[in-house]
Design a protein around this motif. Structure first.
Motif, PDB file in Angstrom:
ATOM      1  N   UNK A  85      49.704  -7.107 -55.791  1.00  0.00           N
ATOM      2  CA  UNK A  85      49.578  -7.800 -57.083  1.00  0.00           C
ATOM      3  C   UNK A  85      48.987  -6.830 -58.104  1.00  0.00           C
ATOM      4  N   UNK A  86      47.897  -6.181 -57.705  1.00  0.00           N
ATOM      5  CA  UNK A  86      47.217  -5.269 -58.627  1.00  0.00           C
ATOM      6  C   UNK A  86      48.082  -4.058 -58.959  1.00  0.00           C
ATOM      7  N   UNK A  87      48.754  -3.523 -57.932  1.00  0.00           N
ATOM      8  CA  UNK A  87      49.639  -2.366 -58.168  1.00  0.00           C
ATOM      9  C   UNK A  87      50.768  -2.744 -59.121  1.00  0.00           C
ATOM     10  N   UNK A  88      51.394  -3.880 -58.851  1.00  0.00           N
ATOM     11  CA  UNK A  88      52.550  -4.295 -59.657  1.00  0.00           C
ATOM     12  C   UNK A  88      52.146  -4.507 -61.113  1.00  0.00           C
ATOM     13  N   UNK A  89      50.987  -5.128 -61.317  1.00  0.00           N
ATOM     14  CA  UNK A  89      50.540  -5.378 -62.695  1.00  0.00           C
ATOM     15  C   UNK A  89      50.231  -4.061 -63.414  1.00  0.00           C
ATOM     16  N   UNK A  90      49.589  -3.167 -62.678  1.00  0.00           N
ATOM     17  CA  UNK A  90      49.235  -1.870 -63.259  1.00  0.00           C
ATOM     18  C   UNK A  90      50.495  -1.055 -63.569  1.00  0.00           C
ATOM     19  N   UNK A  91      51.424  -1.034 -62.610  1.00  0.00           N
ATOM     20  CA  UNK A  91      52.631  -0.214 -62.780  1.00  0.00           C
ATOM     21  C   UNK A  91      53.543  -0.775 -63.871  1.00  0.00           C
ATOM     22  N   UNK A 124      42.645   2.400 -45.151  1.00  0.00           N
ATOM     23  CA  UNK A 124      44.088   2.211 -44.928  1.00  0.00           C
ATOM     24  C   UNK A 124      44.740   1.342 -46.007  1.00  0.00           C
ATOM     25  N   UNK A 125      44.051   0.262 -46.376  1.00  0.00           N
ATOM     26  CA  UNK A 125      44.693  -0.722 -47.266  1.00  0.00           C
ATOM     27  C   UNK A 125      44.334  -0.509 -48.738  1.00  0.00           C
ATOM     28  N   UNK A 126      43.695   0.586 -49.077  1.00  0.00           N
ATOM     29  CA  UNK A 126      43.262   0.833 -50.466  1.00  0.00           C
ATOM     30  C   UNK A 126      42.553  -0.424 -50.977  1.00  0.00           C
ATOM     31  N   UNK A 127      41.559  -0.856 -50.201  1.00  0.00           N
ATOM     32  CA  UNK A 127      41.033  -2.209 -50.413  1.00  0.00           C
ATOM     33  C   UNK A 127      40.257  -2.399 -51.716  1.00  0.00           C
ATOM     34  N   UNK A 128      39.604  -1.353 -52.234  1.00  0.00           N
ATOM     35  CA  UNK A 128      38.791  -1.566 -53.448  1.00  0.00           C
ATOM     36  C   UNK A 128      39.663  -1.472 -54.700  1.00  0.00           C
ATOM     37  N   UNK A 129      39.433  -2.345 -55.673  1.00  0.00           N
ATOM     38  CA  UNK A 129      40.243  -2.300 -56.899  1.00  0.00           C
ATOM     39  C   UNK A 129      40.252  -0.923 -57.557  1.00  0.00           C
ATOM     40  N   UNK A 130      39.127  -0.188 -57.497  1.00  0.00           N
ATOM     41  CA  UNK A 130      39.090   1.144 -58.128  1.00  0.00           C
ATOM     42  C   UNK A 130      40.078   2.095 -57.436  1.00  0.00           C
ATOM     43  N   UNK A 131      40.208   1.960 -56.127  1.00  0.00           N
ATOM     44  CA  UNK A 131      41.151   2.818 -55.395  1.00  0.00           C
ATOM     45  C   UNK A 131      42.590   2.447 -55.754  1.00  0.00           C
ATOM     46  N   UNK A 132      42.789   1.174 -56.011  1.00  0.00           N
ATOM     47  CA  UNK A 132      44.141   0.717 -56.359  1.00  0.00           C
ATOM     48  C   UNK A 132      44.566   1.287 -57.714  1.00  0.00           C
ATOM     49  N   UNK A 133      43.584   1.523 -58.581  1.00  0.00           N
ATOM     50  CA  UNK A 133      43.896   2.137 -59.877  1.00  0.00           C
ATOM     51  C   UNK A 133      44.326   3.586 -59.668  1.00  0.00           C
ATOM     52  N   UNK A 134      43.627   4.298 -58.785  1.00  0.00           N
ATOM     53  CA  UNK A 134      43.987   5.695 -58.477  1.00  0.00           C
ATOM     54  C   UNK A 134      45.414   5.732 -57.926  1.00  0.00           C
TER      55      UNK A 134
END
Lengths: 327, 281
Positions: free
Chosen positions: A69-75, A289-299
């Protein structure tokens, strides 16, 4: 392989104003599959580039830790079209996977259980959003599915593989390991008189010996747990024009599997050489493994969009992935 | 399948919802809104709830499933959510349901923490019945369990030397956020859990209520949580509780779970048998 610094934990929200999101359904093998399409509010690419996120194992379309969800919104804010969807038997899609062992279902996924659904998703998404370029990817089981998918169609232009597993995950794989251990044991015993005595006097474990021999005849591989589907798919993709972005978290167990069993293994030197012009590999420092923290998902989103922009915005040989720092 | 996905929009809030309309049976004029479990438990239990929603639709019910703010496909940031925002989300979902599917009776089905959300919503909205699956009463224990499982995973899979639960709670109360399997937990939730008392909910005038207590091992007696629910709701003659043998399908299990036949059958049976509901099934 490059080591990327993850940003420190940051507190600002990665939720932005609600972008254009639309629930969609499409058909695959007679089942209705459910998905969400994120369409960029404004196009930043001159070509329409779309990314399909394939479910990670048996986790539905939001991904573990809501990663998708977070990746898709960011991308989509960065100009990419994104489709997150549920394969058959998962989330809101139709179909039935049966109540099986999760480990065995993971094993089936690693051999292509969801490839047909992904091919249907590619056809649907290209048509629906009139895409020029299609990328497929996902985390873990989604990554291996994407890799296999790219060997079955020439519509896929790029792969975004996150935490890609390279070993087999199933009870069969565990049995294979047991057979391999038995093979080692019996191999050592072959010169022992005592062992031959037990064998000739009916005191041996004949079933184990038979299985170990069959395993030897069937399987001359050096690494019994290596997923052969991964190797054959990688070989095929390395000979295709599709580009590949491979990202691991540093703390991901699959990252060490990949480095120790594949990347540093001389047996795969030729394959690695073929991959170099196609693949870009990153390890993100301190990340799981799952890029669990929102900050990592931004990276992660930044790495993906930057790679997509560099390789698919105005494709030319000099801008393509070939300037990697390999360890 | 007759399922309609949509987003419910209200100011800053944007909730993702799916409405299951009756299919294969006549509309019985009754709708059920599902109040899902919390954080990671919501993800793990989703498929079972989807299966039950489809089963109910095949029996003539309307079913609305939705994601709380900051969860699933909904908008919002998990860190800004509290039990009060979940109740407000549920009320908004009920309102959306009434607009799309006018039904004479509306009930709530809550799973785990969703049971509390459902019960609290009943106090503020006009609800005809309440079904509680594996309800949580001891909220502190729920959060302790979630933190413990998160720490255990970090230690097992990533070999991290993690702080213990008490330290984590202290950090949370001091204003830090804790990454609980991808959901950033805040001190707000912990403070609410520490001060929560079931009696506050029980004082509300509840509609007919059915408690389905789930336990891995076969047993005749109800769990402590289910007993508390029953005691709290004992003034309500239409409250019933049953104990069933069922795995915790809201957690990681070795078997992939898509349904829970005992819970499905008991709930359908109660819905049929409860006269006050007047369902012509």
């Amino acid at each position: 392989m490059t080591l990327v610094e993850a940003m420190p934990q940051q507190t600002e929200s990665i939720e932005k104003e609600f972008p254009h999101e639309e629930a969609v359904v499409f058909q695959s093998n007679g089942e209705t599959l459910f998905g969400i399409i994120h369409t960029p509010a404004r196009e930043r690419f001159t070509r329409r580039v779309g990314l399909i996120l394939i479910p990670a194992g048996l986790q539905y379309r939001i991904g573990p830790c809501r990663l998708y969800v977070n990746l898709a919104r960011q991308l989509s804010e960065e100009g990419l079209h994104v489709l997150r969807f549920d394969t058959h038997g998962i989330g809101d899609s139709g179909g039935d996977l049966g109540e099986k062992y999760v480990l065995d279902l993971w094993g089936s996924i690693e051999e292509g259980l969801f490839v047909q659904d992904t091919l249907a998703a590619v056809d649907f998404f290209v048509r629906q959003n009139r895409l020029d370029t299609v990328l497929v990817g996902g985390l873990c089981g989604g990554a291996i599915t994407a890799l296999i998918c790219a060997t079955r169609t020439d519509k896929v232009n790029g792969l975004v593989l996150l935490g890609l597993p390279i070993l087999k995950d199933s009870h069969a794989a565990q049995n294979s390991l047991t057979d391999d251990m038995n093979l080692c044991y019996y191999g050592r015993e072959i010169g022992s008189f005592g062992a031959w005595g037990r064998f000739l006097s009916g005191r041996s474990e004949y079933l184990s010996i038979f299985r170990a021999l069959m395993h030897m005849l069937r399987n001359k591989r050096s690494d019994p747990l290596m997923n052969q589907v991964f190797l054959t798919s990688l070989k095929k993709v390395s000979g295709s024009p599709a580009l590949m972005l491979l990202i691991y978290g540093e703390r991901d167990k699959y990252r060490s599997d990949f480095e120790d069993r594949f990347w540093r293994n001389k047996e795969y030197r030729a394959l690695k050489r073929r991959l170099r012009p196609h693949a870009e590999i990153h390890v993100v420092k301190g990340v799981d493994h799952a890029f669990s923290a929102p900050a990592w998902q931004i990276v992660l989103a930044h790495l993906i969009s930057e790679w997509a922009l560099r390789n698919f915005e105005r494709p030319s040989p000099d801008r393509r992935t070939n300037s990697l720092i390999f360890r | 399948m007759n399922e309609e996905p949509f987003f419910v929009r209200d100011g800053q809030r944007e909730l993702f919802a799916i409405l299951h309309r009756p299919s294969g049976a006549a509309d019985i004029g009754c709708a059920i809104v599902f109040c899902s479990a919390f954080a990671g438990e919501h993800n793990m239990s989703r498929r079972v709830l989807v299966t039950f929603a489809r089963l109910l639709a095949s029996q003539g019910f309307h079913v609305l499933r939705f994601d709380y703010s900051g969860s699933g496909d909904s908008g919002g940031d998990f860190r800004n959510t509290t039990i009060e925002t979940y109740v407000a989300d549920t009320r908004l979902a009920i309102q959306a349901l009434r607009q799309r599917a006018p039904c004479s009776r509306v009930g709530l089905l809550g799973l785990r923490l969703g049971s509390l959300v459902g019960a609290m919503t009943c106090a503020a909205d006009d609800i005809d019945f309440l079904v509680l699956w594996a309800p949580v009463v001891d909220v502190r224990r729920l959060f302790d369990g979630l933190l413990r499982s998160c720490l255990a995973k970090q230690m097992a899979y990533e070999h991290l030397v993690a702080p213990n639960r008490a330290e984590l709670k202290q950090r949370l109360l001091a204003g830090e956020e804790v990454n609980m399997g991808g959901y950033l937990l805040t001190g707000e939730m912990i403070r609410w859990a520490d001060s929560f008392e079931i009696e506050r909910i029980a004082k509300a005038n509840h509609p007919p209520c059915f408690v389905v207590d789930m336990s891995k091992t076969e047993k005749a007696a109800l769990s402590a949580d289910a007993r508390l629910w029953r005691t709290s709701l004992q003034h309500n003659e239409a409250c019933q509780a049953v104990a069933i043998t069922e795995d915790s399908f809201w957690q990681d299990l070795p078997i992939y779970r898509q349904n829970s036949n005992p819970a499905f059958q008991q709930t359908l049976q109660w819905l049929r048998a409860t006269k006050g509901l007047r369902l012509n099934m």
